[in-house]
Motif scaffolding. Structure first.
Motif, PDB file in Angstrom:
ATOM      1  N   LYS A  81       0.865  -1.188   0.000  1.00  0.00           N
ATOM      2  CA  LYS A  81       0.000   0.000   0.000  1.00  0.00           C
ATOM      3  C   LYS A  81       0.892   1.225   0.000  1.00  0.00           C
ATOM      4  O   LYS A  81       2.007   1.204   0.531  1.00  0.00           O
ATOM      5  N   ARG A  82       0.395   2.273  -0.617  1.00  0.00           N
ATOM      6  CA  ARG A  82       1.093   3.554  -0.631  1.00  0.00           C
ATOM      7  C   ARG A  82       0.532   4.392   0.503  1.00  0.00           C
ATOM      8  O   ARG A  82      -0.682   4.528   0.639  1.00  0.00           O
ATOM      9  N   VAL A  83       1.441   4.945   1.302  1.00  0.00           N
ATOM     10  CA  VAL A  83       1.028   5.710   2.478  1.00  0.00           C
ATOM     11  C   VAL A  83       1.728   7.064   2.447  1.00  0.00           C
ATOM     12  O   VAL A  83       2.944   7.138   2.254  1.00  0.00           O
ATOM     13  N   PHE A  84       0.971   8.152   2.625  1.00  0.00           N
ATOM     14  CA  PHE A  84       1.581   9.477   2.688  1.00  0.00           C
ATOM     15  C   PHE A  84       2.388   9.595   3.974  1.00  0.00           C
ATOM     16  O   PHE A  84       1.942   9.180   5.051  1.00  0.00           O
ATOM     17  N   ASP A  85       3.584  10.161   3.844  1.00  0.00           N
ATOM     18  CA  ASP A  85       4.444  10.409   4.995  1.00  0.00           C
ATOM     19  C   ASP A  85       3.752  11.434   5.892  1.00  0.00           C
ATOM     20  O   ASP A  85       3.303  12.477   5.423  1.00  0.00           O
ATOM     21  N   LYS A  86       3.678  11.143   7.189  1.00  0.00           N
ATOM     22  CA  LYS A  86       2.993  12.041   8.129  1.00  0.00           C
ATOM     23  C   LYS A  86       3.685  13.398   8.258  1.00  0.00           C
ATOM     24  O   LYS A  86       3.051  14.419   8.452  1.00  0.00           O
ATOM     25  N   SER A  87       5.020  13.406   8.131  1.00  0.00           N
ATOM     26  CA  SER A  87       5.755  14.663   8.295  1.00  0.00           C
ATOM     27  C   SER A  87       5.917  15.428   6.981  1.00  0.00           C
ATOM     28  O   SER A  87       6.199  16.615   6.991  1.00  0.00           O
TER      29      SER A  87
END
Length: 148
Positions: A81-87
């Motif tokens: 899965k592709r996940v946006f970096d929180k920072s």
């Protein structure tokens, strides 16, 4: 150099034949969720999950364009899965799904069998020397890729 070298040609043959054997071993082990090339991606992510695409490309040796299409297929079959970096929301990280984590043991068994085939008749010292030589070649190639 005093004689003609064949390292690149031999490496290409090893890659082709090794890939065919690896695919057969995966099928024989009942691992049909991914192919050998996708296994390389999974292997890197099993070592370090949640890495950016650029780092995954570097660690697998795959071009970003090739990697992107492979990741699309792997996402469609629920392996990553592709996940946006929180920072940094501009950065996308690639993470494994629970389904992919379940496949690790079978993949490791196939990898061990492949190593037995690769290193049949080699001593431990020969294996260490060979792999150190391969690391040097890989380093040379990585350095040259940025220059050429």
């Amino acid at each position: 150099m005093k004689h003609e070298t064949q390292g690149g040609f031999l490496n290409s043959q090893i890659k082709q034949i090794g890939g065919r054997i690896f695919e057969k071993l995966l099928v024989g082990a009942g691992v049909e969720e991914f192919n050998g090339a996708q296994g390389r991606i999974l292997y890197v992510l099993w070592q370090e999950d949640g890495i950016p695409i650029a780092e995954l490309a570097r660690k697998t040796g795959l071009a970003k364009t090739t990697l992107t299409s492979m990741l699309d297929r792997m996402e469609n079959i629920n392996l990553i899965k592709r996940v946006f970096d929180k920072s940094d929301r501009r950065q996308i990280r690639i993470s494994l799904t629970a389904e992919a984590h379940k496949l690790r043991d079978e993949y490791n068994k196939v990898s061990r069998k492949m190593n037995e085939i690769y290193y049949a008749g080699f001593s431990d010292d020969e294996i260490v020397t060979f792999e150190n030589t391969l690391r040097r070649i890989l380093s040379n190639l990585n350095e040259s890729e940025n220059i050429i």
